[in-house]
Design a protein around this motif. Structure first.
Motif, short mmCIF file in Angstrom:
data_model
loop_
_atom_site.label_atom_id
_atom_site.label_comp_id
_atom_site.label_asym_id
_atom_site.label_seq_id
_atom_site.Cartn_x
_atom_site.Cartn_y
_atom_site.Cartn_z
N TYR A 7 20.63 -13.70 4.91
CA TYR A 7 20.77 -15.14 5.11
C TYR A 7 19.44 -15.88 5.01
O TYR A 7 19.36 -16.97 4.45
CB TYR A 7 21.44 -15.44 6.45
CG TYR A 7 22.89 -15.04 6.47
CD1 TYR A 7 23.80 -15.61 5.58
CD2 TYR A 7 23.36 -14.07 7.35
CE1 TYR A 7 25.13 -15.24 5.58
CE2 TYR A 7 24.69 -13.70 7.35
CZ TYR A 7 25.56 -14.29 6.47
OH TYR A 7 26.88 -13.91 6.46
N THR A 8 18.39 -15.27 5.50
CA THR A 8 17.06 -15.89 5.41
C THR A 8 16.61 -15.98 3.95
O THR A 8 16.12 -17.02 3.51
CB THR A 8 16.03 -15.08 6.24
OG1 THR A 8 16.49 -14.99 7.58
CG2 THR A 8 14.67 -15.74 6.22
N THR A 10 18.51 -15.97 1.31
CA THR A 10 19.38 -16.92 0.62
C THR A 10 18.94 -18.35 0.89
O THR A 10 18.83 -19.16 -0.04
CB THR A 10 20.85 -16.73 1.03
OG1 THR A 10 21.24 -15.39 0.73
CG2 THR A 10 21.75 -17.71 0.31
N LEU A 11 18.69 -18.66 2.14
CA LEU A 11 18.26 -20.01 2.50
C LEU A 11 16.93 -20.36 1.85
O LEU A 11 16.76 -21.45 1.29
CB LEU A 11 18.16 -20.15 4.02
CG LEU A 11 17.78 -21.52 4.56
CD1 LEU A 11 18.83 -22.55 4.19
CD2 LEU A 11 17.61 -21.46 6.07
N VAL A 14 17.49 -20.88 -1.94
CA VAL A 14 18.13 -22.17 -2.22
C VAL A 14 17.12 -23.30 -2.09
O VAL A 14 17.05 -24.20 -2.94
CB VAL A 14 19.35 -22.40 -1.30
CG1 VAL A 14 19.82 -23.85 -1.35
CG2 VAL A 14 20.49 -21.47 -1.68
N ALA A 15 16.32 -23.27 -1.04
CA ALA A 15 15.30 -24.31 -0.84
C ALA A 15 14.29 -24.30 -2.00
O ALA A 15 13.95 -25.37 -2.54
CB ALA A 15 14.58 -24.11 0.49
N ALA A 60 21.07 -17.06 -5.56
CA ALA A 60 21.34 -17.30 -4.14
C ALA A 60 22.80 -16.98 -3.82
O ALA A 60 23.11 -16.38 -2.78
CB ALA A 60 21.02 -18.75 -3.78
#
Length: 129
Positions: A7-8, A10-11, A14-15, A60
């Motif tokens: 999750y980290t 992926t986030l 995306v950013a 992502a």
């Protein structure tokens, strides 16, 4: 631990993708007058960044769904950036104008992409057997 990393990563991806998409498309399409602020940009690098940002968004999705093709996508982006670096070197050697910050930015983007590729390998291939 695996889910936290997934999750980290992926986030963060995306950013990074959205920031890259905004900045590169702003130069290509001259949004908000950003093109004039960038000085002597090299179009091959800007286009490579733009295409990479789209690849990052697909990657992502691959991260979050643990798809094995995520690694291949990120390797493709890394290859594209390497080709842009070669084009950039040719541009410099033929006397083309450029900003020195482009060298650092290109190396930074390649390093970040390599890190995301390694994380994708861990989360989608190595730990997801």
């Amino acid at each position: 631990m695996k889910n936290l990393l997934k999750y980290t990563a992926t986030l963060a991806l995306v950013a990074f993708a959205l920031l890259t998409l905004f900045l590169s498309s702003s130069i290509i399409f001259d949004w908000f007058g950003i093109r004039a602020q960038e000085g002597n940009y090299v179009l091959i690098v800007v286009w490579a960044n733009f295409i990479s940002s789209i690849i990052y968004l697909f990657a992502a999705y691959g991260f979050i769904t643990l798809k094995k093709w995520t690694v291949k996508l990120l390797i493709t982006s890394l290859g594209l950036l390497a080709l842009a670096a070669i084009g950039f070197i040719i541009h410099i050697n033929t006397g083309g104008l450029y900003e020195t910050k482009t060298v650092g930015a290109l190396l930074f983007r390649m390093t970040v992409t390599l890190i995301f590729t390694f994380l994708a390998y861990l989360t989608t291939l190595k730990w997801n057997k």
